[in-house]
Design a protein around this motif. Structure first.
Motif: not given
Ligand SMILES: *Cc1c(COP(=O)(O)O)cnc(C)c1O
Length: 226
Positions: A32, A34, A55, A77, A159, A161, A199-200, A215-218, A224
């Motif tokens: 991810v 963003k 995003n 996403i 999907m 969250i 997610m993370s 879906r991994l960002g951090t 961030r």
């Molecule tokens: C930002 C985001 C993520 C990633 O989140 P992290 O906690 O940083 O891994 C995953 N899915 C969606 C829909 C997001 O908006």
């Protein structure tokens, strides 16, 4: 640093596959990106990641252009605003957060004829939070049937969250609900192969319950800052 993070994540994904009797290689990583710069995306590419999630259309388009020569599969996403469907249909391979027929109908109409069908997941508001988008559990079956019939769209799965839970078992209980909804749709005859969840902070619990895309960002890029 990036390579180290990504190596660690793959190790954790493989460990979770083993621990929870998942087929080896059945979980894929969506980075991810963003708020991240093009250079950071390039570092992740160098570390072997090829699927990136964004995003916001406005933020994503310049990055997609700057990286047009790279082998990247772009996933949208974020929440889908109806005035952005054309740009999404033209620039992304996947859309993860479909939650109403009107929007996905526009994506179907606006998908360019020379591109393969747009892959979509339906977002389910699994924790039934007023603040979160996604279809209700009650409306899911009918919506999924309608989305599956649209031209230029390939319904791949669901999907979610979830609300933030602090224990593994609480995280897992919510993902289990998502898996059961997915299995119900498969029993109803839909051909699905994707559960986009984790997610993370909770991806191992998601893998335990059948996630195929985390879906991994951090965990990849660090915290961030914006
Ligand atoms: C930002 C985001 C993520 C990633 O989140 P992290 O906690 O940083 O891994 C995953 N899915 C969606 C829909 C997001 O908006």
């Amino acid at each position: 640093m990036m390579l180290q993070n990504i190596t660690n994540i793959w190790q954790r994904i493989h460990d979770a596959e083993q621990e929870f009797d998942r087929t080896s290689g059945s979980v894929d990583l969506l980075a991810v990106s963003k708020t991240r710069a093009v250079e950071e995306i390039k570092s992740a590419l160098d570390a072997g990641v090829h699927r990136f999630g964004e995003n916001y259309v406005q933020e994503a388009l310049p990055k997609i252009q700057a990286l047009a020569d790279e082998d990247i599969e772009w996933h949208f996403i974020g929440n889908i605003q109806s005035n952005k469907t054309q740009q999404i249909a033209e620039n992304f391979s996947w859309v993860h957060a479909v939650s109403n027929l009107n929007t996905v109908g526009r994506l179907s109409m606006q998908r360019p004829a020379d591109l393969p069908p747009l892959n979509v997941c339906i977002q389910v508001n699994i924790s039934e939070e007023a603040s979160k988008s996604g279809t209700t559990v009650t409306a899911l079956s009918e919506l999924a049937g309608e989305v599956a019939r649209l031209p230029n769209i390939k319904l791949r799965g669901l999907m979610v969250i979830p609300e933030i839970c602090h224990t593994f078992s609480a995280q897992r209980a919510i993902f289990q609900k998502a898996r059961q909804l997915y299995q119900k749709l498969v029993r109803e005859g839909l051909q699905l192969d994707t559960l986009s969840m984790g997610m993370s902070g909770d991806f191992e619990a998601a893998i335990a319950e059948g996630a195929t895309i985390v879906r991994l960002g951090t965990a990849i890029f660090g915290p961030r800052t914006k």
